[in-house]
Design a protein around this motif. Structure first.
Motif, PDB file in Angstrom:
ATOM      1  N   VAL A 199       0.830  -1.211   0.000  1.00 53.00           N
ATOM      2  CA  VAL A 199       0.000   0.000   0.000  1.00 53.00           C
ATOM      3  C   VAL A 199       0.865   1.262   0.000  1.00 53.00           C
ATOM      4  O   VAL A 199       0.632   2.196  -0.763  1.00 53.00           O
ATOM      5  N   ALA A 200       1.873   1.316   0.865  1.00 56.77           N
ATOM      6  CA  ALA A 200       2.741   2.496   0.910  1.00 56.77           C
ATOM      7  C   ALA A 200       3.479   2.676  -0.413  1.00 56.77           C
ATOM      8  O   ALA A 200       3.715   3.811  -0.859  1.00 56.77           O
ATOM      9  N   TYR A 201       3.840   1.579  -1.052  1.00 56.77           N
ATOM     10  CA  TYR A 201       4.578   1.610  -2.319  1.00 56.77           C
ATOM     11  C   TYR A 201       3.738   2.269  -3.415  1.00 56.77           C
ATOM     12  O   TYR A 201       4.244   3.028  -4.243  1.00 56.77           O
ATOM     13  N   VAL A 202       2.430   1.991  -3.409  1.00 57.13           N
ATOM     14  CA  VAL A 202       1.568   2.446  -4.492  1.00 57.13           C
ATOM     15  C   VAL A 202       0.896   3.783  -4.201  1.00 57.13           C
ATOM     16  O   VAL A 202       0.350   4.419  -5.112  1.00 57.13           O
ATOM     17  N   MET A 203       0.940   4.243  -2.953  1.00 59.01           N
ATOM     18  CA  MET A 203       0.153   5.412  -2.554  1.00 59.01           C
ATOM     19  C   MET A 203       0.490   6.666  -3.354  1.00 59.01           C
ATOM     20  O   MET A 203      -0.374   7.503  -3.609  1.00 59.01           O
ATOM     21  N   GLU A 204       1.738   6.819  -3.779  1.00 57.11           N
ATOM     22  CA  GLU A 204       2.117   8.008  -4.548  1.00 57.11           C
ATOM     23  C   GLU A 204       1.394   8.083  -5.889  1.00 57.11           C
ATOM     24  O   GLU A 204       1.222   9.162  -6.450  1.00 57.11           O
ATOM     25  N   LYS A 205       0.958   6.938  -6.416  1.00 61.04           N
ATOM     26  CA  LYS A 205       0.263   6.912  -7.696  1.00 61.04           C
ATOM     27  C   LYS A 205      -1.233   7.170  -7.560  1.00 61.04           C
ATOM     28  O   LYS A 205      -1.940   7.336  -8.550  1.00 61.04           O
ATOM     29  N   VAL A 206      -1.734   7.190  -6.315  1.00 59.05           N
ATOM     30  CA  VAL A 206      -3.166   7.218  -6.042  1.00 59.05           C
ATOM     31  C   VAL A 206      -3.660   8.646  -5.835  1.00 59.05           C
ATOM     32  O   VAL A 206      -2.968   9.476  -5.239  1.00 59.05           O
ATOM     33  N   ASP A 207      -4.873   8.951  -6.332  1.00 57.32           N
ATOM     34  CA  ASP A 207      -5.492  10.255  -6.081  1.00 57.32           C
ATOM     35  C   ASP A 207      -6.269  10.276  -4.769  1.00 57.32           C
ATOM     36  O   ASP A 207      -6.300  11.284  -4.079  1.00 57.32           O
ATOM     37  N   PHE A 208      -6.921   9.155  -4.445  1.00 52.12           N
ATOM     38  CA  PHE A 208      -7.634   9.047  -3.169  1.00 52.12           C
ATOM     39  C   PHE A 208      -7.956   7.583  -2.891  1.00 52.12           C
ATOM     40  O   PHE A 208      -7.853   6.723  -3.775  1.00 52.12           O
ATOM     41  N   VAL A 209      -8.342   7.330  -1.644  1.00 53.44           N
ATOM     42  CA  VAL A 209      -8.732   5.984  -1.210  1.00 53.44           C
ATOM     43  C   VAL A 209     -10.248   5.955  -1.037  1.00 53.44           C
ATOM     44  O   VAL A 209     -10.849   6.904  -0.507  1.00 53.44           O
ATOM     45  N   LEU A 210     -10.873   4.865  -1.476  1.00 51.59           N
ATOM     46  CA  LEU A 210     -12.323   4.709  -1.380  1.00 51.59           C
ATOM     47  C   LEU A 210     -12.621   3.334  -0.787  1.00 51.59           C
ATOM     48  O   LEU A 210     -12.268   2.319  -1.386  1.00 51.59           O
ATOM     49  N   VAL A 211     -13.256   3.294   0.398  1.00 48.51           N
ATOM     50  CA  VAL A 211     -13.541   2.016   1.048  1.00 48.51           C
ATOM     51  C   VAL A 211     -15.006   1.952   1.466  1.00 48.51           C
ATOM     52  O   VAL A 211     -15.676   2.982   1.601  1.00 48.51           O
ATOM     53  N   GLY A 212     -15.481   0.743   1.688  1.00 49.00           N
ATOM     54  CA  GLY A 212     -16.817   0.543   2.235  1.00 49.00           C
ATOM     55  C   GLY A 212     -16.756   0.529   3.750  1.00 49.00           C
ATOM     56  O   GLY A 212     -15.817   1.048   4.360  1.00 49.00           O
ATOM     57  N   SER A 213     -17.743  -0.099   4.380  1.00 49.10           N
ATOM     58  CA  SER A 213     -17.764  -0.103   5.844  1.00 49.10           C
ATOM     59  C   SER A 213     -18.626  -1.235   6.370  1.00 49.10           C
ATOM     60  O   SER A 213     -19.601  -1.638   5.743  1.00 49.10           O
ATOM     61  N   GLU A 214     -18.208  -1.758   7.511  1.00 49.58           N
ATOM     62  CA  GLU A 214     -19.077  -2.648   8.284  1.00 49.58           C
ATOM     63  C   GLU A 214     -19.945  -1.807   9.204  1.00 49.58           C
ATOM     64  O   GLU A 214     -21.092  -2.136   9.469  1.00 49.58           O
ATOM     65  N   ALA A 215     -19.388  -0.706   9.708  1.00 50.28           N
ATOM     66  CA  ALA A 215     -20.145   0.225  10.545  1.00 50.28           C
ATOM     67  C   ALA A 215     -19.393   1.540  10.626  1.00 50.28           C
ATOM     68  O   ALA A 215     -18.162   1.576  10.547  1.00 50.28           O
ATOM     69  N   VAL A 216     -20.156   2.620  10.781  1.00 51.92           N
ATOM     70  CA  VAL A 216     -19.588   3.926  11.121  1.00 51.92           C
ATOM     71  C   VAL A 216     -20.065   4.223  12.535  1.00 51.92           C
ATOM     72  O   VAL A 216     -21.263   4.208  12.804  1.00 51.92           O
ATOM     73  N   VAL A 217     -19.133   4.444  13.442  1.00 54.30           N
ATOM     74  CA  VAL A 217     -19.468   4.493  14.865  1.00 54.30           C
ATOM     75  C   VAL A 217     -19.656   5.933  15.351  1.00 54.30           C
ATOM     76  O   VAL A 217     -19.442   6.896  14.614  1.00 54.30           O
TER      77      VAL A 217
END
Length: 357
Positions: A199-217
């Motif tokens: 993940v750290a290796y590729v992060m420079e190529k990324v514009d943003f991260v998009l994830v789902g969720s099991e819960a937002v607390v």
């Protein structure tokens, strides 16, 4: 609505659920529909419980619902999303104003409204996708983690309207990132599977991260597939936005302060196994004036045989399935109720469970 009857504490309650009704079996049957999320399955199971309940008062009905929710929690290894759905439905039953003239008609109305809510909630993913796509620029490179239905719907909608490329983590131990990458590839979305450790290796190529969720607390933090927290930390260090997608039925009145406050944590997770006494332990009686003898070096055959062999199954059992991402690491939460900051999630939850929403 019929007046609520409160029984004296010394009078035992009768069994208010039909002995033939198995709420866990109903929950598992509902989950077979791949479009229905865990909290919605819990809500629908509770509506079936009401249909099969012999409760004659609101007090008995709420007790039956709480007992049913407890049974679901007790028979589920990861009850976090399930808890969110149960809490939401029980709060609706207890906090909302109901206009039914008889208790029997009230139960029918609760069942109808629970089913209507679940049907409406199935449209939330599309609503969230429409909202999130507005934040995705043409030519974006996106990093996503594991598998999420709402993330998939968002990425596919973005692909229809813009050019995007997606890095997908492998997401061990379940490896659900492979499922995401296969679905994206089948839809024609350029995608690449990366190791969780890359993940750290590729992060420079990324514009943003998009994830789902099991819960937002309640803190505004996120509970999601293990690895989400470290991705958020790396994204923050690289100054990249970290977005979470979550239906409002996954908003959960839980306030973890660390990973070890999650309901899924137990003493077996990340525990240390004792080495074999016959091959790895130090001599019991060693003269005080002498240095201990070095531990015996094991041969390759000894490492690969017997109790010294470590399997992927053992690793999976000894590691968590989900982790907690702190609210300060989250840029925005896209939901059917709007795009919220972590602080906005907290405010929404307080209003929802106080009956003001």
């Amino acid at each position: 609505m019929e007046t609520v009857t409160i029984r004296p504490p010394n009078v035992p309650l009768r069994d208010t659920i039909s002995s033939k009704f198995d709420i866990y079996a109903a929950y598992q049957r509902i989950l077979k529909n791949e479009e229905i999320s865990t909290p919605l399955a819990a809500i629908l199971a509770l509506t079936e419980l009401i249909e099969n309940s012999d409760a004659g008062t609101m007090f008995e009905l709420v007790k039956a619902l709480n007992d049913g929710a407890a049974e679901l929690r007790g028979r589920t290894t990861n009850p976090i999303s399930l808890n969110a759905g149960c809490e939401l439905f029980i709060a609706f039953v207890t906090l909302s104003t109901h206009n039914s003239t008889t208790f029997s008609s009230l139960k029918q109305e609760l069942v109808r409204q629970g089913q209507n809510y679940a049907a409406e909630a199935l449209t939330y993913r599309k609503k969230i996708a429409e909202l999130a796509v507005g934040f995705i620029k043409d030519g974006s490179v996106i990093l996503t983690h594991s598998y999420s239905r709402v993330v998939m719907q968002t990425l596919l909608l973005a692909h229809e309207r813009k050019r995007i490329s997606v890095f997908v983590t492998e997401a061990r131990p379940r490896g659900l990132g492979i499922k995401t990458a296969e679905a994206l590839t089948a839809a024609g979305v350029p995608s690449t599977v990366i190791l969780d450790s890359a993940v750290a290796y590729v992060m420079e190529k990324v514009d943003f991260v998009l994830v789902g969720s099991e819960a937002v607390v309640e803190s505004g933090g996120l509970i999601n597939a293990v690895g989400s927290s470290q991705i958020a930390i790396i994204a923050r260090a690289a100054n990249k936005p970290f977005y979470a997608l979550a239906e409002s039925c996954k908003f959960h009145r839980l306030f973890p302060l660390s990973q070890y406050d999650l309901p899924t944590h137990n003493s077996n997770i990340l525990s240390f196994s004792r080495p074999s006494q016959s091959k790895l332990s130090m001599p019991v009686t060693t003269p005080a004036v002498e240095f201990p003898k070095p531990i015996k070096e094991l041969t390759d055959n000894e490492l690969l045989n017997g109790s010294h062999k470590i399997t992927q199954e053992q690793i999976s059992k000894n590691n968590p399935d989900v982790d907690y991402t702190r609210p300060d690491l989250i840029s925005l939460v896209f939901s059917d109720v709007g795009s919220l900051t972590p602080e906005g999630v907290s405010q929404y939850l307080v209003g929802m469970f106080s009956g003001s929403e």
